[in-house]
Every structure is written in C-alpha cells, then in structure tokens.
Design a protein around this motif. Structure first.
Motif, mmCIF file in Angstrom:
data_model
loop_
_atom_site.group_PDB
_atom_site.id
_atom_site.type_symbol
_atom_site.label_atom_id
_atom_site.label_comp_id
_atom_site.label_asym_id
_atom_site.label_seq_id
_atom_site.Cartn_x
_atom_site.Cartn_y
_atom_site.Cartn_z
ATOM 1 N N TYR A 76 1.098 -1.192 0.085
ATOM 2 C CA TYR A 76 0.108 0.088 -0.004
ATOM 3 C C TYR A 76 0.974 1.250 -0.075
ATOM 4 O O TYR A 76 0.233 2.314 -0.572
ATOM 5 C CB TYR A 76 -1.063 0.116 1.237
ATOM 6 N N LEU A 77 1.867 1.260 0.638
ATOM 7 C CA LEU A 77 2.970 2.350 0.615
ATOM 8 C C LEU A 77 3.386 2.827 -0.940
ATOM 9 O O LEU A 77 3.411 3.877 -1.313
ATOM 10 C CB LEU A 77 4.129 2.005 1.550
ATOM 11 N N VAL A 78 3.887 1.638 -1.405
ATOM 12 C CA VAL A 78 4.133 1.745 -2.904
ATOM 13 C C VAL A 78 3.185 2.353 -3.824
ATOM 14 O O VAL A 78 3.079 3.188 -4.568
ATOM 15 C CB VAL A 78 4.757 0.483 -3.578
ATOM 16 N N SER A 79 1.814 1.848 -3.569
ATOM 17 C CA SER A 79 0.690 2.302 -4.214
ATOM 18 C C SER A 79 0.488 3.729 -3.914
ATOM 19 O O SER A 79 0.001 4.388 -4.722
ATOM 20 C CB SER A 79 -0.474 1.313 -3.927
ATOM 21 N N PHE A 80 0.371 4.121 -2.652
ATOM 22 C CA PHE A 80 0.199 5.499 -2.434
ATOM 23 C C PHE A 80 1.096 6.362 -3.243
ATOM 24 O O PHE A 80 0.957 7.347 -3.543
ATOM 25 C CB PHE A 80 0.479 5.709 -0.857
ATOM 26 N N PHE A 81 2.577 6.076 -3.030
ATOM 27 C CA PHE A 81 3.353 7.003 -3.807
ATOM 28 C C PHE A 81 2.935 6.890 -5.117
ATOM 29 O O PHE A 81 3.291 8.244 -5.733
ATOM 30 C CB PHE A 81 4.744 6.459 -3.479
ATOM 31 N N LEU A 82 2.720 5.810 -5.927
ATOM 32 C CA LEU A 82 2.455 5.909 -7.214
ATOM 33 C C LEU A 82 1.113 6.850 -7.352
ATOM 34 O O LEU A 82 1.203 7.476 -8.476
ATOM 35 C CB LEU A 82 2.064 4.445 -7.895
ATOM 36 N N CYS A 83 0.123 6.659 -6.667
ATOM 37 C CA CYS A 83 -1.209 7.536 -6.870
ATOM 38 C C CYS A 83 -0.876 8.859 -6.463
ATOM 39 O O CYS A 83 -1.323 9.788 -7.225
ATOM 40 C CB CYS A 83 -1.986 7.096 -5.826
ATOM 41 N N ALA A 84 0.118 9.264 -5.696
ATOM 42 C CA ALA A 84 0.302 10.534 -5.302
ATOM 43 C C ALA A 84 1.230 11.392 -6.565
ATOM 44 O O ALA A 84 1.122 12.579 -6.723
ATOM 45 C CB ALA A 84 1.251 10.771 -4.071
ATOM 46 N N ALA A 85 2.116 10.475 -6.957
ATOM 47 C CA ALA A 85 2.731 10.836 -8.270
ATOM 48 C C ALA A 85 1.861 11.352 -9.430
ATOM 49 O O ALA A 85 1.934 12.278 -10.036
ATOM 50 C CB ALA A 85 3.681 9.991 -8.570
#
Length: 110
Positions: A76-85
């Motif tokens: 979920y942390l990786v997903s968060f950073f991808l969505c934030a980008a």
C-alpha cells in the motif's frame, strides 16, 4: 413460430435474400462482425490477463517468512506513492481538492 410459417410460403430465393438482409443488418456480413472486435475489445482483456499473470508471479516471489502485515503495508505504501505522483502530474491544486473532499474519502480505507 409465426415467422417460420411465413417463411414456408416464400420461395428458396426469397428466403436466401431475407436471410442475407438480416445478416447484413446485424453487421456480420463480409467480416463486419470481426471489425467490431478491434483494439477497444482486446485491450481490457490483455490488461486483465497481464495483471493476473503479474499478480501470481509477485505472489510466488514473496517469501513465506515475510510478515503478512508488513508485506501488505509495503504494497500500500508503494501504491500510495504511485497515486500521489499521478495526482501531482494531473491534479490542479492540492488545497482546493482537499477542501472538496470529506470523511468518505478516508472511510474507503477501512
């Protein structure tokens, strides 16, 4: 049933012409049905298939000894950073968009 009785009174040539008109109206004559199944049909199919293959490859590569909650948190942390980008690239204003959201956005995480 009624259509069958009506067709019995037609000659063989009339039945063939009637069938060709029906097939042409449906768009299946001379390969028109194949044209309908272009890239817009196949791209979602391939996305699902490739996503499923990727999921299974990554699932098999995950060590059995890895703590499940930590592995899920990293996911979920990786997903968060991808969505934030993606948001930074496409979103107009963080302050404006945060003021437009409510508690429901946070509730989705539950």
């Amino acid at each position: 049933m009624i259509q069958m009785h009506m067709q019995q009174g037609l000659s063989q040539d009339a039945r063939i012409i009637r069938q060709e008109v029906f097939v042409e109206e449906q768009g299946f004559h001379h390969g028109k049905g194949a044209e309908r199944m272009g890239l817009t049909y196949w791209i979602p199919f391939f996305i699902v298939v490739l996503g499923n293959i990727g999921y299974h490859v990554v699932a098999k590569a995950t060590p059995v000894s890895a703590p499940p909650f930590l592995a899920l948190s990293v996911t979920y942390l990786v997903s968060f950073f991808l969505c934030a980008a993606a948001y930074v690239v496409t979103g107009p204003s963080l302050r404006q968009d945060l003021s437009a959201s409510n508690w429901a956005s946070a509730a989705w995480g539950l």
